[in-house]
Design an enzyme around this catalytic site. Structure first.
Site, PDB file in Angstrom:
ATOM      1  N   ASP A 212       0.824  -1.211   0.000  1.00 48.53           N
ATOM      2  CA  ASP A 212       0.000   0.000   0.000  1.00 48.53           C
ATOM      3  C   ASP A 212       0.856   1.258   0.000  1.00 48.53           C
ATOM      4  OD1 ASP A 212      -2.873  -0.263   0.058  1.00 48.53           O
ATOM      5  OD2 ASP A 212      -2.666  -1.364   1.915  1.00 48.53           O
TER       6      ASP A 212
ATOM      7  N   GLU B  20      -4.743   7.359   1.294  1.00 47.70           N
ATOM      8  CA  GLU B  20      -5.281   6.714   2.489  1.00 47.70           C
ATOM      9  C   GLU B  20      -4.202   6.385   3.502  1.00 47.70           C
ATOM     10  OE1 GLU B  20      -8.059   2.828   3.586  1.00 47.70           O
ATOM     11  OE2 GLU B  20      -7.114   2.973   1.623  1.00 47.70           O
TER      12      GLU B  20
ATOM     13  N   ASP C 197      -6.042   5.771  -3.791  1.00 46.77           N
ATOM     14  CA  ASP C 197      -6.189   4.594  -2.920  1.00 46.77           C
ATOM     15  C   ASP C 197      -5.226   3.557  -3.484  1.00 46.77           C
ATOM     16  OD1 ASP C 197      -6.834   2.444  -1.372  1.00 46.77           O
ATOM     17  OD2 ASP C 197      -8.999   2.742  -1.486  1.00 46.77           O
TER      18      ASP C 197
ATOM     19  N   ILE D  74      -4.083   0.512  -2.729  1.00 52.79           N
ATOM     20  CA  ILE D  74      -4.614  -0.842  -2.936  1.00 52.79           C
ATOM     21  C   ILE D  74      -5.970  -0.905  -2.255  1.00 52.79           C
ATOM     22  CG2 ILE D  74      -4.331  -3.316  -2.515  1.00 52.79           C
ATOM     23  CD1 ILE D  74      -1.365  -2.992  -2.720  1.00 52.79           C
ATOM     24  N   ASP D  75      -7.023  -0.803  -3.036  1.00 52.44           N
ATOM     25  CA  ASP D  75      -8.369  -0.873  -2.487  1.00 52.44           C
ATOM     26  C   ASP D  75      -8.765  -2.338  -2.314  1.00 52.44           C
ATOM     27  OD1 ASP D  75     -10.866   0.481  -1.716  1.00 52.44           O
ATOM     28  OD2 ASP D  75     -11.701  -0.622  -3.408  1.00 52.44           O
TER      29      ASP D  75
ATOM     30  N   THR E 194      -8.039  -4.064   0.671  1.00 53.16           N
ATOM     31  CA  THR E 194      -6.822  -4.613   1.271  1.00 53.16           C
ATOM     32  C   THR E 194      -7.050  -6.002   1.869  1.00 53.16           C
ATOM     33  OG1 THR E 194      -6.178  -2.348   1.824  1.00 53.16           O
ATOM     34  CG2 THR E 194      -4.922  -4.102   2.849  1.00 53.16           C
TER      35      THR E 194
ATOM     36  N   ASP F 175     -11.788   6.426  -2.433  1.00 48.63           N
ATOM     37  CA  ASP F 175     -12.493   5.258  -2.962  1.00 48.63           C
ATOM     38  C   ASP F 175     -13.308   5.588  -4.208  1.00 48.63           C
ATOM     39  OD1 ASP F 175     -11.819   3.295  -0.934  1.00 48.63           O
ATOM     40  OD2 ASP F 175     -13.180   4.349   0.415  1.00 48.63           O
TER      41      ASP F 175
END
Length: 401
Positions: free
Chosen positions: A54, A79, A153, A155-156, A158, A318
């Site tokens: 991330d 994020e 974001d 890595i959405d 996670t 997001d």
């Protein structure tokens, strides 16, 4: 402007390479998980994690954009915190160094001296990536760089990334869970109006080679600015009868929705009142899926008409990327609560999500929550029809929840 968009696509692909590299070896992947601090947790989850992947992705995006477009890096918000604590209790600020060797050394501190893992990750981080799309070459538009803000974001979804399930079967093309639900989201918005201008969604895990077990992905993008609307799904246009234009296809989709009912993708945590109303509106065409970015992507891809979420646990990072792409396609993303309270006779415009103002009185990540929930849609006509039916099927006491 296509230069900025092209660079965003390149860094998104580099980010996807990092995500894939971190998942390639399970022993390496176990080193990458660190529980988030209390202020960073998403209240939707009992346990929330950040991964080194991330943070690496976010820092690579920031640094690469800053190198190519000085001043833009400081306009990028995301994020993740880039602070790690290793087993020795040392606090390390993770950043992308100017050389592969320096990045290796810094990563080695985070990874408690694991030199091999650090070298492998540094190599991916510093690897050059190119991106070609003929549609990009046709964009001749200038957007002032100083009005641009960027939400990332890295890595959405996670949890799905950490879990790493690869054997999930799709339901009519939609994956309820698994690595396919993981996305990398980059959304560009106007700092003055808050409206989304450009979006990039990279889906790193689309198909896996059965021999090498290596993954390949897909990337989607869109641009919407001052009447110019271009997106990656325009070529090739799906063939139907005759030579219909994209707008005609959208109208036809709306007509089909009117005659056959709507399809929607929702979260497994959606409220019962919304699910009950949706059952009346959509019948069997309700799909559950993980990841806000992935659910939005399902709308972008045309797998469903609507993504609806009534909770306040999605954030600007997001939604911004998919919102921009949907705007370029004639759709968008609106505040659900405000839509349900809206008087169509007095308020003709729909309450689109905006990305430049924090929520009053909120702190931490909640400053940037989509407080009223959201609806992602492919065309205004679809949205109007869907809301009309949804409101008819919601009991009055629930419309203000």
């Amino acid at each position: 402007m296509s230069d900025i968009l092209r660079e965003l696509l390149c860094v998104a692909e580099k980010a996807a390479n990092i995500a894939r590299a971190c998942r390639q070896q399970e022993a390496l992947f176990q080193l990458l998980i660190e529980e988030k601090k209390e202020g960073e947790k998403n209240k939707k989850f009992t346990v929330d994690f950040k991964t080194l992947a991330d943070v690496l992705v976010q820092e690579v995006i920031k640094q690469n954009m800053e190198n190519k477009f000085p001043g833009l890096g400081e306009k990028i918000s995301g994020e993740e915190s880039n602070e790690f604590t290793n087993d020795l209790g040392e606090k390390i600020i993770l950043r992308l160094c100017s050389t592969e060797a320096e990045t290796t050394e810094l990563l080695s501190k985070v990874l408690n001296g694991n030199k091999l893992a650090s070298e492998a990750l540094a190599k991916v981080v510093h690897q050059d990536v190119s991106f070609t799309d003929p549609t990009l070459d046709s964009i001749k538009i200038s957007i002032p760089q100083d009005i641009l803000g960027i939400w990332v974001d890295p890595i959405d979804s996670t949890y799905q990334y950490i879990k790493g399930s690869v054997d999930i079967k799709p339901n009519q093309g939609i994956f309820p869970s698994g690595l396919q639900c993981v996305t990398i989201l980059i959304g560009v918005y106007d700092l003055q109006t808050g409206l989304p201008l450009m979006g990039v969604i990279n889906q790193p895990f689309v198909s896996q080679d059965s021999n090498t077990l290596r993954w390949t992905g897909e990337c989607y993008w869109g641009l919407s600015y001052m009447g110019t609307n271009v997106h990656s799904l325009q070529h090739p246009i799906p063939k139907r009868s005759g030579s219909e234009t994209l707008s005609q296809l959208t109208e036809n989709t709306s007509s089909e929705a009117e005659s056959q009912g709507f399809s929607a993708v929702i979260s497994t945590s959606e409220k019962e009142t919304i699910k009950t109303a949706l059952l009346r509106v959509c019948g069997d065409s309700i799909f559950r899926a993980a990841g806000a970015g992935y659910k939005s992507l399902c709308v972008v891809q045309g797998l469903v008409d609507i993504y609806i979420f009534s909770e306040d646990t999605t954030f600007k990072w997001d939604s911004c990327a998919a919102h921009a792409i949907l705007r370029s396609m004639g759709g968008g993303m609106v505040d659900l609560k405000e839509c349900l309270e809206r008087n169509p006779e007095k308020w003709l415009e729909f309450p689109e999500l905006v990305y430049h103002v924090a929520n009053k009185g909120a702190s931490g990540v909640d400053q940037w929550a989509n407080k009223g929930g959201l609806i992602a849609y492919r065309s205004r006509k679809q949205l109007e029809m869907f809301l009309s039916r949804l409101i008819q099927n919601l009991v009055p006491a629930d419309t203000n929840t």
